[in-house]
Design an enzyme around this catalytic site. Sequence first.
Site, short mmCIF file in Angstrom:
data_model
loop_
_atom_site.label_atom_id
_atom_site.label_comp_id
_atom_site.label_asym_id
_atom_site.label_seq_id
_atom_site.Cartn_x
_atom_site.Cartn_y
_atom_site.Cartn_z
NE ARG A 1 -10.84 -9.72 -2.16
CZ ARG A 1 -11.12 -8.80 -3.08
NH1 ARG A 1 -11.43 -9.17 -4.31
NH2 ARG A 1 -11.12 -7.53 -2.78
CE LYS B 1 -4.02 -1.73 2.60
NZ LYS B 1 -5.00 -1.52 1.51
N1 BES Z 1 -8.22 -3.65 4.31
C1 BES Z 1 -8.37 -3.21 2.98
C2 BES Z 1 -9.65 -2.42 2.75
C3 BES Z 1 -9.76 -1.12 3.49
C4 BES Z 1 -9.36 0.05 2.89
C5 BES Z 1 -10.30 -1.07 4.74
C6 BES Z 1 -9.46 1.26 3.54
C7 BES Z 1 -10.41 0.13 5.40
C8 BES Z 1 -10.00 1.31 4.80
C9 BES Z 1 -8.36 -4.41 2.03
O1 BES Z 1 -7.59 -5.48 2.43
C10 BES Z 1 -7.83 -3.94 0.72
O2 BES Z 1 -6.69 -3.60 0.68
N2 BES Z 1 -8.67 -3.93 -0.31
C11 BES Z 1 -8.28 -3.49 -1.59
C12 BES Z 1 -8.73 -4.52 -2.59
C13 BES Z 1 -8.12 -4.39 -3.95
C14 BES Z 1 -6.63 -4.68 -3.89
C15 BES Z 1 -8.79 -5.34 -4.91
C16 BES Z 1 -8.93 -2.15 -1.84
O3 BES Z 1 -10.03 -1.91 -1.35
O4 BES Z 1 -8.29 -1.31 -2.48
MN MN Z 2 -5.57 -5.30 1.82
#
Ligand code: BES
Ligand code: MN
Length: 508
Positions: free
Chosen positions: A358, A284
Amino acid sequence: MSDQTALSFASKTAPADGVVVMFAEEGRKLSPAAQDLDKKTKGLLSRAAEIAGFKGKKEQTVDILAPQGLKFARLVLVGLDKPSGYGPEDWLNLGGTVRGLLSGKEAPSAHIFVEMAGGDVATADIASFALGALLRGYKFQKYKTKSRKKKDADAEANDRTLKKIVIHCADPKAASQAFAPVRAMAEGVTLARDLVNEPANVLGPAEFAARAKALTKLGVQVEVLGPKVLQKLGMGALLAVGQGSDRPSQVVVMQWKGAGPRGGEPVAIVGKGVTFDTGGISLKPAAGMEDMKGDMAGAACVVGLMHELAARKAKVNAVGIIGLVENMPSGRAQRPGDVVTSMSGQTIEVLNTDAEGRMVLADCLWYAQERFKPKAIINLATLTGAVMVALGKEHAGLFSNNDELSDRLIAAGRATGEKLWRLPLGAKYDKMIDSKVADMKNTGGKWGGSISAAQFLQRFIKDGTPWAHLDIAGTAMSSVDSEINRSWGSGFGVRLLDRLFADAYERH
Ligand code: BES
Ligand code: MN
Ligand code: ZN
Protein backbone atom coordinates in the site's frame (compact mmCIF):
# COMPACT_ATOMS: atom_id res chain seq x y z
CA MET A 1 8.62 -19.76 -21.43
CA SER A 2 6.18 -19.29 -24.24
CA ASP A 3 4.77 -22.20 -26.17
CA GLN A 4 7.19 -22.92 -29.00
CA THR A 5 4.43 -24.59 -30.97
CA ALA A 6 3.55 -22.83 -34.22
CA LEU A 7 -0.14 -22.36 -34.86
CA SER A 8 -1.73 -21.98 -38.29
CA PHE A 9 -5.07 -22.40 -40.04
CA ALA A 10 -6.05 -24.57 -43.01
CA SER A 11 -9.13 -25.73 -44.83
CA LYS A 12 -10.91 -28.92 -43.89
CA THR A 13 -8.98 -31.19 -46.25
CA ALA A 14 -7.76 -34.36 -44.61
CA PRO A 15 -4.18 -34.21 -43.29
CA ALA A 16 -1.72 -36.94 -44.20
CA ASP A 17 0.05 -37.36 -40.89
CA GLY A 18 0.38 -36.35 -37.25
CA VAL A 19 -2.21 -36.43 -34.52
CA VAL A 20 -5.74 -35.67 -35.65
CA VAL A 21 -8.40 -34.26 -33.33
CA MET A 22 -12.07 -34.25 -34.26
CA PHE A 23 -15.24 -33.47 -32.37
CA ALA A 24 -18.47 -35.27 -31.58
CA GLU A 25 -21.59 -34.06 -29.79
CA GLU A 26 -24.24 -35.39 -27.46
CA GLY A 27 -25.77 -38.61 -28.67
CA ARG A 28 -22.40 -39.44 -30.27
CA LYS A 29 -23.16 -37.19 -33.25
CA LEU A 30 -19.93 -36.95 -35.25
CA SER A 31 -18.75 -33.66 -36.78
CA PRO A 32 -18.69 -33.61 -40.63
CA ALA A 33 -14.95 -34.41 -40.86
CA ALA A 34 -15.34 -37.25 -38.39
CA GLN A 35 -18.28 -38.62 -40.35
CA ASP A 36 -16.24 -38.61 -43.57
CA LEU A 37 -13.41 -40.39 -41.84
CA ASP A 38 -15.79 -42.90 -40.33
CA LYS A 39 -17.14 -43.71 -43.78
CA LYS A 40 -13.67 -43.94 -45.28
CA THR A 41 -12.59 -46.39 -42.59
CA LYS A 42 -15.77 -48.45 -42.73
CA GLY A 43 -16.96 -47.43 -39.29
CA LEU A 44 -13.67 -47.42 -37.35
CA LEU A 45 -14.58 -44.28 -35.40
CA SER A 46 -18.13 -45.21 -34.48
CA ARG A 47 -17.00 -48.70 -33.46
CA ALA A 48 -14.22 -47.36 -31.25
CA ALA A 49 -16.64 -44.79 -29.77
CA GLU A 50 -19.14 -47.49 -28.95
CA ILE A 51 -16.56 -49.77 -27.35
CA ALA A 52 -15.25 -46.86 -25.27
CA GLY A 53 -18.76 -46.01 -24.08
CA PHE A 54 -18.29 -42.55 -25.59
CA LYS A 55 -21.50 -40.53 -25.75
CA GLY A 56 -20.14 -37.20 -26.97
CA LYS A 57 -20.36 -35.67 -23.52
CA LYS A 58 -17.94 -33.01 -22.36
CA GLU A 59 -14.60 -34.32 -21.13
CA GLN A 60 -15.17 -37.68 -22.85
CA THR A 61 -12.59 -38.71 -25.41
CA VAL A 62 -11.83 -41.67 -27.65
CA ASP A 63 -8.13 -42.13 -28.26
CA ILE A 64 -6.96 -44.38 -31.09
CA LEU A 65 -3.27 -45.02 -31.76
CA ALA A 66 -2.10 -46.02 -35.24
CA PRO A 67 -5.64 -46.25 -36.66
CA GLN A 68 -5.96 -49.04 -39.20
CA GLY A 69 -5.83 -47.91 -42.84
CA LEU A 70 -4.84 -44.32 -42.01
CA LYS A 71 -1.46 -42.60 -41.96
CA PHE A 72 -2.15 -40.66 -38.76
CA ALA A 73 -0.19 -41.55 -35.66
CA ARG A 74 -3.18 -40.95 -33.43
CA LEU A 75 -6.81 -40.01 -33.75
CA VAL A 76 -8.67 -38.36 -30.88
CA LEU A 77 -12.40 -37.85 -30.78
CA VAL A 78 -13.39 -35.16 -28.26
CA GLY A 79 -16.89 -34.78 -26.83
CA LEU A 80 -18.44 -31.30 -26.90
CA ASP A 81 -21.91 -32.07 -25.56
CA LYS A 82 -23.98 -29.14 -26.98
CA PRO A 83 -21.62 -26.65 -28.66
CA SER A 84 -24.49 -24.63 -30.16
CA GLY A 85 -24.86 -23.13 -26.68
CA TYR A 86 -21.17 -22.34 -26.20
CA GLY A 87 -20.04 -18.83 -25.31
CA PRO A 88 -16.53 -17.41 -25.94
CA GLU A 89 -15.25 -18.78 -22.63
CA ASP A 90 -16.34 -22.31 -23.57
CA TRP A 91 -14.39 -22.15 -26.83
CA LEU A 92 -11.39 -20.73 -25.00
CA ASN A 93 -11.48 -23.53 -22.43
CA LEU A 94 -12.01 -26.16 -25.12
CA GLY A 95 -8.86 -24.92 -26.86
CA GLY A 96 -7.05 -25.40 -23.55
CA THR A 97 -8.50 -28.87 -23.01
CA VAL A 98 -7.52 -30.03 -26.48
CA ARG A 99 -4.01 -28.58 -26.15
CA GLY A 100 -3.73 -30.52 -22.91
CA LEU A 101 -4.31 -33.77 -24.80
CA LEU A 102 -1.38 -33.08 -27.12
CA SER A 103 2.11 -33.79 -25.83
CA GLY A 104 3.84 -34.26 -29.16
CA LYS A 105 4.82 -37.73 -28.02
CA GLU A 106 3.23 -39.51 -30.98
CA ALA A 107 4.01 -36.99 -33.71
CA PRO A 108 5.34 -33.42 -33.94
CA SER A 109 2.23 -31.99 -35.58
CA ALA A 110 -1.43 -31.89 -34.60
CA HIS A 111 -4.45 -31.22 -36.78
CA ILE A 112 -7.59 -30.04 -35.05
CA PHE A 113 -10.89 -29.91 -36.93
CA VAL A 114 -12.86 -27.11 -35.30
CA GLU A 115 -16.43 -27.58 -36.47
CA MET A 116 -19.84 -28.58 -35.19
CA ALA A 117 -22.17 -31.29 -36.40
CA GLY A 118 -24.75 -28.61 -37.13
CA GLY A 119 -22.50 -26.10 -38.92
CA ASP A 120 -19.37 -23.97 -38.86
CA VAL A 121 -17.90 -22.37 -35.78
CA ALA A 122 -17.88 -18.53 -35.83
CA THR A 123 -14.49 -17.01 -36.60
CA ALA A 124 -14.34 -15.21 -33.23
CA ASP A 125 -14.93 -18.52 -31.46
CA ILE A 126 -12.15 -20.16 -33.46
CA ALA A 127 -9.88 -17.32 -32.34
CA SER A 128 -10.90 -17.96 -28.71
CA PHE A 129 -10.17 -21.65 -29.18
CA ALA A 130 -6.72 -20.82 -30.57
CA LEU A 131 -5.98 -18.51 -27.63
CA GLY A 132 -6.95 -21.24 -25.17
CA ALA A 133 -4.62 -23.67 -26.93
CA LEU A 134 -1.71 -21.22 -26.83
CA LEU A 135 -2.21 -20.32 -23.15
CA ARG A 136 -2.44 -23.97 -22.12
CA GLY A 137 0.82 -24.68 -23.95
CA TYR A 138 2.77 -22.27 -21.71
CA LYS A 139 5.48 -23.81 -19.55
CA PHE A 140 8.17 -22.05 -17.54
CA GLN A 141 11.14 -24.27 -18.33
CA LYS A 142 13.94 -21.76 -18.44
CA TYR A 143 15.85 -23.41 -15.60
CA LYS A 144 15.31 -27.05 -16.58
CA THR A 145 18.77 -27.66 -18.01
CA LYS A 146 18.67 -31.46 -17.78
CA SER A 147 15.60 -31.99 -19.91
CA ARG A 148 16.90 -29.45 -22.42
CA LYS A 149 20.26 -31.18 -22.79
CA LYS A 150 18.57 -34.50 -23.11
CA LYS A 151 16.35 -33.16 -25.84
CA ASP A 152 19.33 -31.86 -27.78
CA ALA A 153 21.05 -35.22 -27.59
CA ASP A 154 17.93 -37.01 -28.72
CA ALA A 155 16.98 -34.43 -31.29
CA GLU A 156 17.89 -36.36 -34.37
CA ALA A 157 16.77 -39.72 -33.10
CA ASN A 158 13.31 -38.66 -32.06
CA ASP A 159 12.19 -35.20 -31.03
CA ARG A 160 9.05 -35.66 -29.00
CA THR A 161 7.82 -32.11 -28.59
CA LEU A 162 4.80 -30.67 -30.31
CA LYS A 163 6.04 -28.43 -33.12
CA LYS A 164 2.95 -27.47 -35.00
CA ILE A 165 -0.79 -27.09 -34.50
CA VAL A 166 -3.00 -26.70 -37.55
CA ILE A 167 -6.59 -25.65 -36.97
CA HIS A 168 -8.78 -26.88 -39.82
CA CYS A 169 -11.89 -24.78 -40.33
CA ALA A 170 -14.34 -23.49 -42.93
CA ASP A 171 -12.68 -20.11 -43.52
CA PRO A 172 -8.97 -20.32 -42.66
CA LYS A 173 -8.30 -16.89 -44.16
CA ALA A 174 -10.78 -15.17 -41.86
CA ALA A 175 -9.48 -17.21 -38.92
CA SER A 176 -5.89 -16.12 -39.67
CA GLN A 177 -7.00 -12.50 -39.69
CA ALA A 178 -8.85 -12.87 -36.41
CA PHE A 179 -5.70 -14.45 -35.00
CA ALA A 180 -3.58 -11.25 -34.99
CA PRO A 181 -5.03 -9.86 -31.73
CA VAL A 182 -4.99 -13.38 -30.28
CA ARG A 183 -1.25 -13.58 -30.86
CA ALA A 184 -0.85 -10.20 -29.13
CA MET A 185 -2.88 -11.49 -26.21
CA ALA A 186 -0.92 -14.73 -25.94
CA GLU A 187 2.30 -12.69 -25.90
CA GLY A 188 0.96 -10.33 -23.23
CA VAL A 189 -0.21 -13.11 -20.91
CA THR A 190 3.01 -15.04 -21.53
CA LEU A 191 5.09 -11.99 -20.62
CA ALA A 192 3.12 -11.50 -17.39
CA ARG A 193 3.48 -15.18 -16.47
CA ASP A 194 7.21 -15.17 -17.23
CA LEU A 195 7.75 -12.17 -14.96
CA VAL A 196 5.78 -13.70 -12.08
CA ASN A 197 7.51 -17.08 -12.38
CA GLU A 198 11.01 -15.61 -12.53
CA PRO A 199 12.90 -15.99 -9.22
CA ALA A 200 13.81 -12.85 -7.31
CA ASN A 201 17.58 -13.36 -7.51
CA VAL A 202 17.24 -12.91 -11.26
CA LEU A 203 14.44 -10.34 -11.26
CA GLY A 204 15.03 -7.40 -8.93
CA PRO A 205 13.70 -3.88 -9.46
CA ALA A 206 16.35 -2.91 -12.06
CA GLU A 207 16.02 -6.16 -14.02
CA PHE A 208 12.23 -5.85 -14.01
CA ALA A 209 12.54 -2.25 -15.25
CA ALA A 210 14.80 -3.45 -18.08
CA ARG A 211 12.15 -5.95 -19.18
CA ALA A 212 9.55 -3.17 -19.20
CA LYS A 213 11.91 -0.96 -21.18
CA ALA A 214 11.86 -3.57 -23.96
CA LEU A 215 8.28 -2.48 -24.79
CA THR A 216 9.91 0.47 -26.57
CA LYS A 217 10.26 -1.69 -29.66
CA LEU A 218 6.46 -1.96 -29.90
CA GLY A 219 6.03 1.82 -29.85
CA VAL A 220 5.43 2.23 -26.12
CA GLN A 221 7.19 5.24 -24.55
CA VAL A 222 9.01 3.92 -21.51
CA GLU A 223 10.69 5.98 -18.78
CA VAL A 224 12.60 4.40 -15.93
CA LEU A 225 12.82 6.60 -12.81
CA GLY A 226 15.65 5.70 -10.42
CA PRO A 227 16.02 6.52 -6.70
CA LYS A 228 17.38 10.06 -7.23
CA VAL A 229 14.40 11.10 -9.32
CA LEU A 230 12.00 9.39 -6.91
CA GLN A 231 13.59 11.28 -4.05
CA LYS A 232 13.12 14.58 -5.91
CA LEU A 233 9.50 13.68 -6.59
CA GLY A 234 9.02 13.13 -2.87
CA MET A 235 8.06 9.46 -3.05
CA GLY A 236 8.94 8.92 0.61
CA ALA A 237 6.53 6.02 1.13
CA LEU A 238 7.77 3.94 -1.81
CA LEU A 239 11.41 4.66 -1.03
CA ALA A 240 10.96 3.71 2.63
CA VAL A 241 9.91 0.21 1.58
CA GLY A 242 12.95 -0.26 -0.66
CA GLN A 243 15.53 1.31 1.65
CA GLY A 244 16.47 -1.97 3.33
CA SER A 245 17.52 -3.53 0.04
CA ASP A 246 20.83 -3.27 -1.79
CA ARG A 247 18.87 -3.12 -5.01
CA PRO A 248 17.67 0.41 -5.79
CA SER A 249 13.95 1.06 -6.17
CA GLN A 250 12.54 2.00 -9.58
CA VAL A 251 9.32 3.38 -11.00
CA VAL A 252 8.53 2.69 -14.64
CA VAL A 253 6.13 4.80 -16.70
CA MET A 254 4.83 3.26 -19.93
CA GLN A 255 2.72 5.31 -22.33
CA TRP A 256 0.72 3.89 -25.22
CA LYS A 257 -0.99 6.61 -27.25
CA GLY A 258 -3.04 4.47 -29.61
CA ALA A 259 -5.99 6.88 -29.73
CA GLY A 260 -3.86 9.98 -30.37
CA PRO A 261 -4.66 13.46 -29.04
CA ARG A 262 -8.36 13.06 -29.88
CA GLY A 263 -8.51 10.15 -27.47
CA GLY A 264 -8.08 12.57 -24.56
CA GLU A 265 -6.60 11.76 -21.18
CA PRO A 266 -5.32 8.24 -20.70
CA VAL A 267 -6.62 5.47 -18.50
CA ALA A 268 -3.95 4.75 -15.89
CA ILE A 269 -3.07 1.22 -14.79
CA VAL A 270 -0.89 1.01 -11.69
CA GLY A 271 0.84 -2.14 -10.44
CA LYS A 272 2.46 -3.26 -7.19
CA GLY A 273 5.91 -4.54 -8.06
CA VAL A 274 7.50 -5.86 -4.88
CA THR A 275 10.07 -8.14 -6.50
CA PHE A 276 10.48 -9.94 -3.18
CA ASP A 277 8.55 -9.41 0.05
CA THR A 278 10.35 -10.73 3.13
CA GLY A 279 8.07 -8.59 5.27
CA GLY A 280 11.06 -6.38 6.16
CA ILE A 281 11.81 -5.99 9.88
CA SER A 282 8.29 -7.35 10.55
CA LEU A 283 9.70 -10.51 9.00
CA LYS A 284 7.39 -13.12 7.51
CA PRO A 285 7.57 -16.72 8.75
CA ALA A 286 9.87 -19.00 6.73
CA ALA A 287 7.18 -21.41 5.54
CA GLY A 288 6.01 -20.38 2.09
CA MET A 289 8.12 -17.24 1.96
CA GLU A 290 9.44 -18.34 -1.44
CA ASP A 291 6.03 -17.47 -2.88
CA MET A 292 6.81 -13.81 -2.28
CA LYS A 293 8.81 -13.77 -5.51
CA GLY A 294 5.35 -13.32 -7.03
CA ASP A 295 4.58 -10.14 -5.10
CA MET A 296 5.13 -8.19 -8.31
CA ALA A 297 2.21 -9.83 -10.14
CA GLY A 298 0.31 -6.53 -10.32
CA ALA A 299 3.24 -4.88 -12.08
CA ALA A 300 3.65 -7.95 -14.31
CA CYS A 301 0.02 -7.62 -15.38
CA VAL A 302 0.54 -3.94 -16.23
CA VAL A 303 3.55 -4.76 -18.42
CA GLY A 304 1.73 -7.68 -20.07
CA LEU A 305 -1.28 -5.47 -20.77
CA MET A 306 0.82 -2.64 -22.23
CA HIS A 307 2.53 -5.19 -24.48
CA GLU A 308 -0.81 -6.58 -25.59
CA LEU A 309 -2.35 -3.15 -26.30
CA ALA A 310 0.66 -2.04 -28.33
CA ALA A 311 1.03 -5.35 -30.19
CA ARG A 312 -2.57 -5.19 -31.40
CA LYS A 313 -2.37 -1.42 -31.90
CA ALA A 314 -5.36 -0.74 -29.65
CA LYS A 315 -7.02 2.63 -30.30
CA VAL A 316 -6.75 3.75 -26.73
CA ASN A 317 -4.56 6.01 -24.62
CA ALA A 318 -3.17 4.09 -21.70
CA VAL A 319 -0.44 4.74 -19.19
CA GLY A 320 1.05 1.97 -17.11
CA ILE A 321 2.92 2.83 -13.90
CA ILE A 322 4.70 0.25 -11.77
CA GLY A 323 6.47 0.66 -8.45
CA LEU A 324 9.42 -1.74 -8.22
CA VAL A 325 11.00 -2.34 -4.83
CA GLU A 326 12.50 -5.16 -2.80
CA ASN A 327 11.26 -5.39 0.81
CA MET A 328 14.27 -6.55 2.86
CA PRO A 329 15.38 -6.38 6.49
CA SER A 330 18.79 -4.77 7.01
CA GLY A 331 20.59 -2.07 8.99
CA ARG A 332 19.07 0.44 6.62
CA ALA A 333 15.54 -0.96 6.62
CA GLN A 334 12.58 1.01 7.90
CA ARG A 335 11.39 0.19 11.41
CA PRO A 336 7.93 -0.32 12.87
CA GLY A 337 6.96 3.04 14.31
CA ASP A 338 8.73 5.08 11.65
CA VAL A 339 6.77 7.99 10.19
CA VAL A 340 7.27 8.72 6.48
CA THR A 341 5.95 11.44 4.20
CA SER A 342 4.32 10.34 0.97
CA MET A 343 4.43 12.28 -2.31
CA SER A 344 0.92 13.57 -1.57
CA GLY A 345 2.25 15.22 1.59
CA GLN A 346 0.23 12.91 3.84
CA THR A 347 2.24 11.21 6.59
CA ILE A 348 2.17 7.48 7.33
CA GLU A 349 2.99 5.73 10.58
CA VAL A 350 4.56 2.39 9.63
CA LEU A 351 3.15 -0.06 12.15
CA ASN A 352 4.05 -3.16 10.18
CA THR A 353 6.78 -3.18 7.53
CA ASP A 354 5.01 -6.16 5.93
CA ALA A 355 2.12 -3.89 4.92
CA GLU A 356 4.42 -2.46 2.24
CA GLY A 357 2.39 -2.80 -0.94
CA ARG A 358 0.00 0.00 0.00
CA MET A 359 2.96 2.33 0.64
CA VAL A 360 4.39 1.61 -2.80
CA LEU A 361 1.01 2.13 -4.45
CA ALA A 362 0.27 5.31 -2.49
CA ASP A 363 3.07 7.17 -4.27
CA CYS A 364 2.45 5.58 -7.68
CA LEU A 365 -1.28 6.41 -7.55
CA TRP A 366 -0.56 10.00 -6.55
CA TYR A 367 2.08 10.41 -9.26
CA ALA A 368 -0.28 8.97 -11.90
CA GLN A 369 -2.99 11.50 -11.03
CA GLU A 370 -0.67 14.50 -10.72
CA ARG A 371 1.07 13.91 -14.01
CA PHE A 372 -1.62 12.40 -16.25
CA LYS A 373 -5.05 13.49 -14.92
CA PRO A 374 -6.32 10.06 -16.01
CA LYS A 375 -9.99 9.57 -16.92
CA ALA A 376 -9.90 6.48 -14.72
CA ILE A 377 -7.28 4.76 -12.63
CA ILE A 378 -7.09 1.04 -11.89
CA ASN A 379 -4.50 -0.59 -9.70
CA LEU A 380 -3.59 -4.26 -9.35
CA ALA A 381 -1.77 -5.68 -6.35
CA THR A 382 -1.08 -8.89 -4.49
CA LEU A 383 -1.99 -6.75 -1.52
CA THR A 384 -3.40 -8.92 1.27
CA GLY A 385 -3.55 -12.51 2.42
CA ALA A 386 -6.95 -11.60 3.83
CA VAL A 387 -8.50 -11.42 0.36
CA MET A 388 -7.94 -15.19 0.08
CA VAL A 389 -9.65 -15.71 3.43
CA ALA A 390 -12.66 -13.83 2.05
CA LEU A 391 -12.83 -15.04 -1.55
CA GLY A 392 -10.53 -18.04 -1.95
CA LYS A 393 -8.78 -18.30 -5.28
CA GLU A 394 -11.82 -18.01 -7.53
CA HIS A 395 -12.37 -14.25 -7.44
CA ALA A 396 -10.06 -11.30 -7.09
CA GLY A 397 -11.25 -8.61 -4.70
CA LEU A 398 -12.61 -5.44 -6.27
CA PHE A 399 -12.88 -2.10 -4.48
CA SER A 400 -14.09 1.02 -6.23
CA ASN A 401 -15.39 4.53 -5.66
CA ASN A 402 -17.40 4.35 -8.90
CA ASP A 403 -20.35 2.02 -9.63
CA GLU A 404 -20.08 2.30 -13.40
CA LEU A 405 -16.39 1.39 -13.49
CA SER A 406 -17.04 -1.38 -10.98
CA ASP A 407 -19.90 -2.86 -13.03
CA ARG A 408 -17.82 -2.72 -16.21
CA LEU A 409 -14.97 -4.53 -14.50
CA ILE A 410 -17.29 -7.21 -13.12
CA ALA A 411 -18.78 -7.70 -16.60
CA ALA A 412 -15.29 -7.98 -18.14
CA GLY A 413 -14.48 -10.54 -15.45
CA ARG A 414 -17.50 -12.64 -16.35
CA ALA A 415 -16.67 -12.46 -20.06
CA THR A 416 -13.05 -13.52 -19.65
CA GLY A 417 -13.34 -15.88 -16.68
CA GLU A 418 -11.01 -13.58 -14.67
CA LYS A 419 -13.69 -13.05 -12.08
CA LEU A 420 -14.04 -10.21 -9.60
CA TRP A 421 -16.11 -9.81 -6.45
CA ARG A 422 -16.82 -6.37 -5.08
CA LEU A 423 -16.09 -5.69 -1.42
CA PRO A 424 -17.17 -2.61 0.53
CA LEU A 425 -15.52 0.69 1.33
CA GLY A 426 -16.87 3.18 3.86
CA ALA A 427 -16.20 5.85 6.45
CA LYS A 428 -16.25 3.42 9.38
CA TYR A 429 -13.62 1.26 7.71
CA ASP A 430 -11.59 4.36 6.92
CA LYS A 431 -11.43 5.21 10.61
CA MET A 432 -9.55 1.96 11.20
CA ILE A 433 -6.39 3.48 9.73
CA ASP A 434 -6.41 6.76 11.64
CA SER A 435 -3.13 7.19 13.52
CA LYS A 436 -2.36 8.94 16.79
CA VAL A 437 0.94 10.35 15.55
CA ALA A 438 0.54 10.69 11.76
CA ASP A 439 -2.21 11.20 9.17
CA MET A 440 -2.71 7.44 8.90
CA LYS A 441 -1.18 4.13 9.88
CA ASN A 442 -0.37 1.35 7.44
CA THR A 443 -2.39 -1.40 9.13
CA GLY A 444 -5.99 -1.42 10.25
CA GLY A 445 -6.19 -4.06 12.93
CA LYS A 446 -7.31 -7.64 12.97
CA TRP A 447 -10.52 -7.75 10.94
CA GLY A 448 -11.30 -6.78 7.38
CA GLY A 449 -7.64 -6.58 6.39
CA SER A 450 -8.35 -6.31 2.66
CA ILE A 451 -10.79 -3.48 3.28
CA SER A 452 -8.52 -1.38 5.48
CA ALA A 453 -5.78 -1.84 2.87
CA ALA A 454 -8.18 -0.54 0.20
CA GLN A 455 -9.15 2.40 2.45
CA PHE A 456 -5.48 3.24 2.71
CA LEU A 457 -5.17 3.37 -1.09
CA GLN A 458 -8.30 5.47 -1.38
CA ARG A 459 -6.67 8.17 0.73
CA PHE A 460 -4.41 8.74 -2.26
CA ILE A 461 -7.22 9.06 -4.80
CA LYS A 462 -8.42 12.55 -5.63
CA ASP A 463 -12.13 13.33 -5.42
CA GLY A 464 -13.84 12.75 -8.75
CA THR A 465 -11.30 10.32 -10.21
CA PRO A 466 -12.97 6.98 -10.98
CA TRP A 467 -10.77 4.39 -9.29
CA ALA A 468 -10.74 0.64 -8.85
CA HIS A 469 -8.38 -1.51 -6.82
CA LEU A 470 -8.00 -5.21 -7.66
CA ASP A 471 -6.53 -7.37 -4.89
CA ILE A 472 -5.09 -10.27 -6.89
CA ALA A 473 -3.17 -12.08 -4.11
CA GLY A 474 -5.33 -15.20 -4.59
CA THR A 475 -5.57 -15.26 -8.38
CA ALA A 476 -2.26 -14.11 -9.89
CA MET A 477 0.25 -16.40 -8.19
CA SER A 478 0.30 -19.92 -6.81
CA SER A 479 -2.67 -20.33 -9.11
CA VAL A 480 -5.09 -23.22 -9.26
CA ASP A 481 -4.87 -25.27 -12.44
CA SER A 482 -7.40 -24.44 -15.13
CA GLU A 483 -8.02 -25.54 -18.71
CA ILE A 484 -5.99 -22.60 -19.98
CA ASN A 485 -3.34 -22.35 -17.28
CA ARG A 486 -0.90 -24.76 -15.65
CA SER A 487 1.60 -22.10 -14.65
CA TRP A 488 2.32 -20.85 -11.11
CA GLY A 489 1.96 -17.28 -12.29
CA SER A 490 -1.36 -17.08 -14.10
CA GLY A 491 -1.04 -13.73 -15.87
CA PHE A 492 -4.32 -12.72 -14.20
CA GLY A 493 -5.66 -9.35 -15.27
CA VAL A 494 -4.28 -9.05 -18.78
CA ARG A 495 -7.32 -10.56 -20.48
CA LEU A 496 -9.64 -8.84 -17.99
CA LEU A 497 -8.32 -5.33 -18.60
CA ASP A 498 -8.00 -5.85 -22.34
CA ARG A 499 -11.71 -6.57 -22.32
CA LEU A 500 -12.45 -3.51 -20.20
CA PHE A 501 -10.49 -1.33 -22.62
CA ALA A 502 -12.19 -2.84 -25.68
CA ASP A 503 -15.67 -2.39 -24.16
CA ALA A 504 -15.32 0.96 -22.44
CA TYR A 505 -12.39 3.05 -23.65
CA GLU A 506 -11.36 2.20 -27.19
CA ARG A 507 -12.33 4.22 -30.23
CA HIS A 508 -13.82 1.87 -32.77
N1 BES B 1 2.36 -9.48 -0.30
C1 BES B 1 1.62 -9.64 0.89
C2 BES B 1 0.23 -10.21 0.66
C3 BES B 1 0.18 -11.61 0.13
C4 BES B 1 0.09 -12.68 1.00
C5 BES B 1 0.18 -11.85 -1.21
C6 BES B 1 0.04 -13.97 0.52
C7 BES B 1 0.12 -13.14 -1.70
C8 BES B 1 0.04 -14.21 -0.83
C9 BES B 1 1.47 -8.28 1.59
O1 BES B 1 2.53 -7.41 1.41
C10 BES B 1 1.35 -8.54 3.05
O2 BES B 1 2.30 -8.99 3.61
N2 BES B 1 0.19 -8.25 3.63
C11 BES B 1 -0.04 -8.47 5.00
C12 BES B 1 -0.65 -7.22 5.56
C13 BES B 1 -0.66 -7.15 7.06
C14 BES B 1 0.75 -7.04 7.60
C15 BES B 1 -1.47 -5.95 7.52
C16 BES B 1 -0.98 -9.65 5.13
O3 BES B 1 -1.82 -9.86 4.25
O4 BES B 1 -0.81 -10.42 6.08
MN1 MN C 1 4.07 -7.69 2.83
ZN1 ZN D 1 3.64 -7.66 -0.29
